[in-house]
Design a protein around this motif. Structure first.
Motif, PDB file in Angstrom:
ATOM      1  N   VAL A 164     -22.589 -16.553 -15.097  1.00 39.27           N
ATOM      2  CA  VAL A 164     -21.952 -17.868 -15.071  1.00 39.27           C
ATOM      3  C   VAL A 164     -23.019 -18.953 -15.140  1.00 39.27           C
ATOM      4  O   VAL A 164     -23.989 -18.935 -14.387  1.00 39.27           O
ATOM      5  N   GLY A 165     -22.861 -19.873 -16.082  1.00 38.27           N
ATOM      6  CA  GLY A 165     -23.813 -20.958 -16.234  1.00 38.27           C
ATOM      7  C   GLY A 165     -25.006 -20.636 -17.098  1.00 38.27           C
ATOM      8  O   GLY A 165     -25.862 -21.492 -17.326  1.00 38.27           O
ATOM      9  N   HIS A 169     -23.025 -18.703 -21.859  1.00 38.00           N
ATOM     10  CA  HIS A 169     -21.787 -19.244 -21.292  1.00 38.00           C
ATOM     11  C   HIS A 169     -21.581 -20.683 -21.752  1.00 38.00           C
ATOM     12  O   HIS A 169     -20.498 -21.052 -22.245  1.00 38.00           O
ATOM     13  N   PHE A 185     -13.994 -15.658 -20.765  1.00 42.09           N
ATOM     14  CA  PHE A 185     -15.372 -15.269 -20.466  1.00 42.09           C
ATOM     15  C   PHE A 185     -15.374 -14.139 -19.433  1.00 42.09           C
ATOM     16  O   PHE A 185     -14.657 -14.198 -18.429  1.00 42.09           O
ATOM     17  N   PRO A 187     -18.093 -12.417 -17.091  1.00 45.73           N
ATOM     18  CA  PRO A 187     -19.494 -12.484 -16.636  1.00 45.73           C
ATOM     19  C   PRO A 187     -20.045 -11.124 -16.226  1.00 45.73           C
ATOM     20  O   PRO A 187     -19.342 -10.297 -15.649  1.00 45.73           O
ATOM     21  N   SER A 325     -16.912 -28.841 -17.338  1.00 46.44           N
ATOM     22  CA  SER A 325     -16.335 -27.495 -17.243  1.00 46.44           C
ATOM     23  C   SER A 325     -16.086 -27.081 -15.801  1.00 46.44           C
ATOM     24  O   SER A 325     -15.469 -26.040 -15.554  1.00 46.44           O
ATOM     25  N   ILE A 327     -18.024 -25.812 -13.565  1.00 46.22           N
ATOM     26  CA  ILE A 327     -18.560 -24.484 -13.298  1.00 46.22           C
ATOM     27  C   ILE A 327     -18.978 -24.398 -11.842  1.00 46.22           C
ATOM     28  O   ILE A 327     -19.700 -25.249 -11.328  1.00 46.22           O
ATOM     29  N   LYS A 328     -18.525 -23.358 -11.172  1.00 47.16           N
ATOM     30  CA  LYS A 328     -18.862 -23.154  -9.771  1.00 47.16           C
ATOM     31  C   LYS A 328     -19.895 -22.035  -9.652  1.00 47.16           C
ATOM     32  O   LYS A 328     -19.659 -20.926 -10.112  1.00 47.16           O
ATOM     33  N   MET A 329     -21.027 -22.355  -9.037  1.00 47.95           N
ATOM     34  CA  MET A 329     -22.055 -21.355  -8.835  1.00 47.95           C
ATOM     35  C   MET A 329     -21.948 -20.771  -7.419  1.00 47.95           C
ATOM     36  O   MET A 329     -21.730 -21.498  -6.466  1.00 47.95           O
TER      37      MET A 329
END
Length: 330
Positions: A164-165, A169, A185, A187, A325, A327-329
């Motif tokens: 992710v990220g 991606h 997606f 991962p 987006s 995006i959560k890390m």
């Protein structure tokens, strides 16, 4: 008595002058006078590590000192980059990395340092385009066919990503926006397991650095669609660029650079830059880069300032994509 004192005074002055000259000589010795450490923000054995060790050997020949590779992986490279940021600004710690470690992570994480301010650029080394590659039996055979299939089957196609990220991606998110398509997606922990599933037909396609697929292309195990660089791969000249295949203006790449801690003396920055320019101009080095699938940066973009500007431009391009987006890390 006065003669004895005079002789002792003169002797003391002579010793002092000699000692001063010796210390001054040490201070005037040209950089470097001891081994240099190059921090690779990934475990040993990966693409960045391979590149770092190759460059280190070629730098050693020109600098006259060994370059010791220190692998400091974790948190998408931020641990290794942080180690470099906190190192003394004396030219004996180098930070090699990619667009992920030295640009994308600035938009993905809340970092205890500033990627654009806390490191001094040395040189933009080069870039590696991504490859759109599908499983062998995927229905589409070219980019236009792929886009048409994605539009006809929204959210039904699976795309493997190295994390992710990661570069693939974000490039995939940009590709969705550019083509008005949707896909899922999936991962993985790195490219290797994703490629295994691509070979097994468990996922439909990937968009990752081209060198990952070199052996698979050679054995005709996957279906290469297009490369996201501005030029075709020298190792696979039959694969078109995305622009040639029908999507104007779309480019994405994993790029490499070299940095040192902020406030490193300008003469050391200049010497390292000149050294790397010489290395990148070497025909043997250029051949090795072709084998690795890395396109060496143009000569007029090999200055420290050029890397600074490029890094900022890339952040301005990709950080908004990350934010939009959501995006959560972990």
């Amino acid at each position: 008595m006065s003669d004895l004192f005079s002789r002792r005074w003169l002797a003391s002055m002579a010793v002092a002058i000699i000692a001063f000259g010796w210390v001054g000589g040490l201070a005037a010795q040209p950089y470097p006078i001891r081994p240099i450490t190059m921090i690779v923000p990934f475990p040993a054995g990966g693409a960045t590590d391979t590149l770092a060790r190759f460059l280190a050997e070629n730098m050693r020949e020109r600098l006259g000192q060994p370059i010791i590779i220190e692998n400091v992986g974790g948190a998408a490279g931020t641990i290794g980059v942080g180690r470099a940021v906190r190192s003394p600004a004396d030219g004996y710690t180098l930070s090699i990395g990619t667009s992920t470690t030295h640009m994308l992570t600035g938009g993905l994480y809340t970092l205890p340092f500033d990627l654009l301010r806390d490191l001094e650029p040395i040189i933009y080394i080069g870039s590696e385009p991504l490859l759109l590659a599908a499983r062998k039996d995927f229905p589409a055979n070219d980019l236009k066919g792929l886009i048409a299939y994605l539009k006809a089957n929204p959210d039904k196609v699976s795309v493997g990503i190295a994390g992710v990220g990661a570069t693939g991606h974000l490039a995939g998110i940009a590709f969705q926006k550019a083509t008005s398509t949707k896909f899922q997606f999936v991962p993985y922990r790195g490219n290797a397991p994703a490629m295994q599933d691509l070979l097994a037909g468990q996922i439909d396609f990937m968009m990752e650095p081209s060198s990952n697929f070199k052996s698979l292309i050679a054995t005709d195990s996957i279906k290469p669609i297009a490369v996201t660089g501005k030029a075709r791969l020298r190792s696979s000249p039959n694969i078109p660029t995305v622009e040639e295949a029908g999507l104007p203006g779309f480019t994405a790449s994993l790029w490499y650079g070299l940095w040192v801690p902020k406030d490193t003396p300008k003469d050391i920055v200049e010497k390292l830059n000149v050294t790397l320019r010489e290395v990148l101009a070497d025909p043997t080095v250029r051949k090795r880069f072709d084998d690795l699938g890395i396109q060496i940066s143009p000569r007029d973009r090999q200055s420290p300032e050029a890397l600074r500007v490029f890094q900022k431009v890339e952040a301005e391009r990709w950080w908004p994509v990350i934010k939009a987006s959501n995006i959560k890390m972990e």
